[in-house]
Write an enzyme that holds these catalytic residues in place. Structure first.
Site, PDB file in Angstrom:
ATOM      1  N   HIS A 132       0.840  -1.200   0.000  1.00 34.05           N
ATOM      2  CA  HIS A 132       0.000   0.000   0.000  1.00 34.05           C
ATOM      3  C   HIS A 132       0.874   1.248   0.000  1.00 34.05           C
ATOM      4  O   HIS A 132       2.090   1.147   0.031  1.00 34.05           O
ATOM      5  CB  HIS A 132      -1.011  -0.016   1.153  1.00 34.05           C
ATOM      6  CG  HIS A 132      -0.436   0.033   2.544  1.00 34.05           C
ATOM      7  ND1 HIS A 132       0.352  -0.971   3.073  1.00 34.05           N
ATOM      8  CD2 HIS A 132      -0.547   0.965   3.539  1.00 34.05           C
ATOM      9  CE1 HIS A 132       0.682  -0.662   4.314  1.00 34.05           C
ATOM     10  NE2 HIS A 132       0.161   0.513   4.623  1.00 34.05           N
ATOM     11  N   HIS A 171       1.383   3.877   2.048  1.00 32.44           N
ATOM     12  CA  HIS A 171       1.926   4.594   3.206  1.00 32.44           C
ATOM     13  C   HIS A 171       3.458   4.669   3.160  1.00 32.44           C
ATOM     14  O   HIS A 171       4.120   3.719   2.750  1.00 32.44           O
ATOM     15  CB  HIS A 171       1.472   3.928   4.511  1.00 32.44           C
ATOM     16  CG  HIS A 171       0.032   4.202   4.836  1.00 32.44           C
ATOM     17  ND1 HIS A 171      -0.689   3.441   5.736  1.00 32.44           N
ATOM     18  CD2 HIS A 171      -0.816   5.157   4.384  1.00 32.44           C
ATOM     19  CE1 HIS A 171      -1.932   3.926   5.821  1.00 32.44           C
ATOM     20  NE2 HIS A 171      -2.023   4.965   5.011  1.00 32.44           N
ATOM     21  N   ASP A 209       5.742   4.370   5.316  1.00 35.04           N
ATOM     22  CA  ASP A 209       6.518   3.316   5.989  1.00 35.04           C
ATOM     23  C   ASP A 209       6.421   1.974   5.239  1.00 35.04           C
ATOM     24  O   ASP A 209       6.856   0.937   5.755  1.00 35.04           O
ATOM     25  CB  ASP A 209       6.100   3.160   7.465  1.00 35.04           C
ATOM     26  CG  ASP A 209       4.675   2.670   7.639  1.00 35.04           C
ATOM     27  OD1 ASP A 209       3.780   3.170   6.935  1.00 35.04           O
ATOM     28  OD2 ASP A 209       4.447   1.780   8.478  1.00 35.04           O
ATOM     29  N   HIS A 210       5.875   2.027   4.010  1.00 34.77           N
ATOM     30  CA  HIS A 210       5.818   0.822   3.159  1.00 34.77           C
ATOM     31  C   HIS A 210       6.379   1.074   1.764  1.00 34.77           C
ATOM     32  O   HIS A 210       6.836   0.141   1.108  1.00 34.77           O
ATOM     33  CB  HIS A 210       4.377   0.301   3.065  1.00 34.77           C
ATOM     34  CG  HIS A 210       3.877  -0.134   4.402  1.00 34.77           C
ATOM     35  ND1 HIS A 210       3.886  -1.443   4.813  1.00 34.77           N
ATOM     36  CD2 HIS A 210       3.437   0.586   5.469  1.00 34.77           C
ATOM     37  CE1 HIS A 210       3.455  -1.517   6.059  1.00 34.77           C
ATOM     38  NE2 HIS A 210       3.177  -0.300   6.486  1.00 34.77           N
ATOM     39  N   HIS A 257      -7.463  -0.963   5.279  1.00 32.42           N
ATOM     40  CA  HIS A 257      -6.493  -0.064   5.935  1.00 32.42           C
ATOM     41  C   HIS A 257      -6.281   1.137   5.004  1.00 32.42           C
ATOM     42  O   HIS A 257      -6.407   2.288   5.418  1.00 32.42           O
ATOM     43  CB  HIS A 257      -5.212  -0.848   6.203  1.00 32.42           C
ATOM     44  CG  HIS A 257      -4.062  -0.051   6.711  1.00 32.42           C
ATOM     45  ND1 HIS A 257      -4.008   0.480   7.973  1.00 32.42           N
ATOM     46  CD2 HIS A 257      -2.883   0.302   6.119  1.00 32.42           C
ATOM     47  CE1 HIS A 257      -2.855   1.131   8.133  1.00 32.42           C
ATOM     48  NE2 HIS A 257      -2.164   1.035   7.024  1.00 32.42           N
ATOM     49  N   ASP A 285      -0.262  -4.153   6.249  1.00 29.55           N
ATOM     50  CA  ASP A 285      -0.959  -3.686   7.445  1.00 29.55           C
ATOM     51  C   ASP A 285      -2.411  -4.166   7.491  1.00 29.55           C
ATOM     52  O   ASP A 285      -3.265  -3.524   8.105  1.00 29.55           O
ATOM     53  CB  ASP A 285      -0.938  -2.151   7.511  1.00 29.55           C
ATOM     54  CG  ASP A 285       0.438  -1.598   7.842  1.00 29.55           C
ATOM     55  OD1 ASP A 285       1.354  -2.389   8.126  1.00 29.55           O
ATOM     56  OD2 ASP A 285       0.597  -0.355   7.803  1.00 29.55           O
ATOM     57  N   HIS A 343       4.292  -5.091  10.918  1.00 27.24           N
ATOM     58  CA  HIS A 343       4.657  -4.416  12.176  1.00 27.24           C
ATOM     59  C   HIS A 343       4.678  -5.405  13.334  1.00 27.24           C
ATOM     60  O   HIS A 343       3.946  -6.396  13.332  1.00 27.24           O
ATOM     61  CB  HIS A 343       3.661  -3.303  12.526  1.00 27.24           C
ATOM     62  CG  HIS A 343       3.681  -2.135  11.592  1.00 27.24           C
ATOM     63  ND1 HIS A 343       4.506  -1.047  11.773  1.00 27.24           N
ATOM     64  CD2 HIS A 343       2.982  -1.885  10.462  1.00 27.24           C
ATOM     65  CE1 HIS A 343       4.305  -0.181  10.798  1.00 27.24           C
ATOM     66  NE2 HIS A 343       3.381  -0.659   9.978  1.00 27.24           N
TER      67      HIS A 343
END
Ligand code: ZN
Ligand code: FE
Length: 251
Positions: A56, A58, A60-61, A113, A132, A170
């Site tokens: 996805h 985000h 942090d991805h 998400h 996530d 995570h």
């Protein structure tokens, strides 16, 4: 057919994953939380990087996509939503197949998400990378989706064989366990909670988990069976109630 999965910590609580197809030596990164950490791990392994698979958009991805592509020439394979962060070489959607040498990943729509969130399932090796969507005893926050969409996504994962190893992005298990205990008095969770606590205390990862373990103990997959959601017989609504309770949970 076989793969080697290298898992490492990244940023504050992310996991990074590098997957190598053993037959051909081709390597994929599952998400790119942090380019520098991925580069360091690739150097240590002596691996190149052929593909970047994003779950996805985000940061942090997908935040390391551009730097890793520039350094290794890797192709970015991602759902359309990732374009808001960085360019995509191959846009993918539910049902597509992504090949890494002899290894095949089927793309599963796991929106909820984020709208376009996808998971990557390698049936031959019984592994799925879920970003996530689902965590050990938890699930992602519902930032962009609806309860019925997210519940349908979880259903697609729950339908995979129980032994499938589930790699989530995570390490949130300590907090997930505290919440799970407040909503699920069941035996299975009680037993698993003790084992997970010991792993956490020893500083060991609680990822990967399995589809079977999560079906038995994850409060989001079990939402329709929990007393918290006894006011409804609609499973998606039950999921929404449990997700809402976790959003409010301070523990
Ligand atoms: Zn996310
Ligand atoms: Fe994340």
């Amino acid at each position: 057919m076989s793969i080697t999965i290298h898992q490492f910590r990244c940023l504050s609580d992310n996991y990074g994953f590098l997957v190598r197809d053993d037959a051909t030596g081709r390597v994929a990164a599952i998400d790119t939380p942090d380019a520098a950490t991925y580069e360091r791990e690739l150097e240590a392994l002596g691996w190149g990087l052929d593909l970047i698979l994003n779950t996805h958009w985000h940061p942090d991805h997908a935040g390391g996509n551009s730097a890793l592509k520039a350094r290794y020439g890797a192709q970015v394979v991602a759902p359309a939503e990732v374009a808001r962060l960085s360019p995509i070489d191959r846009e993918i959607a539910h049902g597509d197949i992504v090949s890494l040498g002899d290894t095949r990943f089927e793309v599963i729509d796991t929106g909820g998400h984020t709208q376009g969130h996808v998971s990557f399932h390698d049936a031959a090796d019984a592994v799925v990378f879920v970003g996530d969507t689902l965590f050990t005893l938890g699930c992602g926050r519902m930032f962009e989706g609806t309860p019925s969409q997210f519940w349908a996504s979880l259903g697609r994962l729950a339908a995979l064989p129980e032994e499938t190893r589930l790699f989530c992005a995570h390490e949130y298990t300590a907090s997930n366990l505290r919440f799970a205990r407040t909503v699920d008095p069941g035996e299975a969770l009680a037993r698993r909670g003790v084992l997970l606590e010991a792993r956490i205390a020893a500083g060991m990862p609680t990822v990967p988990t399995t589809i079977g373990e999560e079906k038995a103990t994850n409060p989001f997959l079990r939402a329709p069976a929990l007393a918290l959601a006894s006011g409804t017989d609609d499973p998606a609504e039950a999921f929404g109630i449990v997700r809402g309770a976790k959003d409010m949970f301070k523990g």
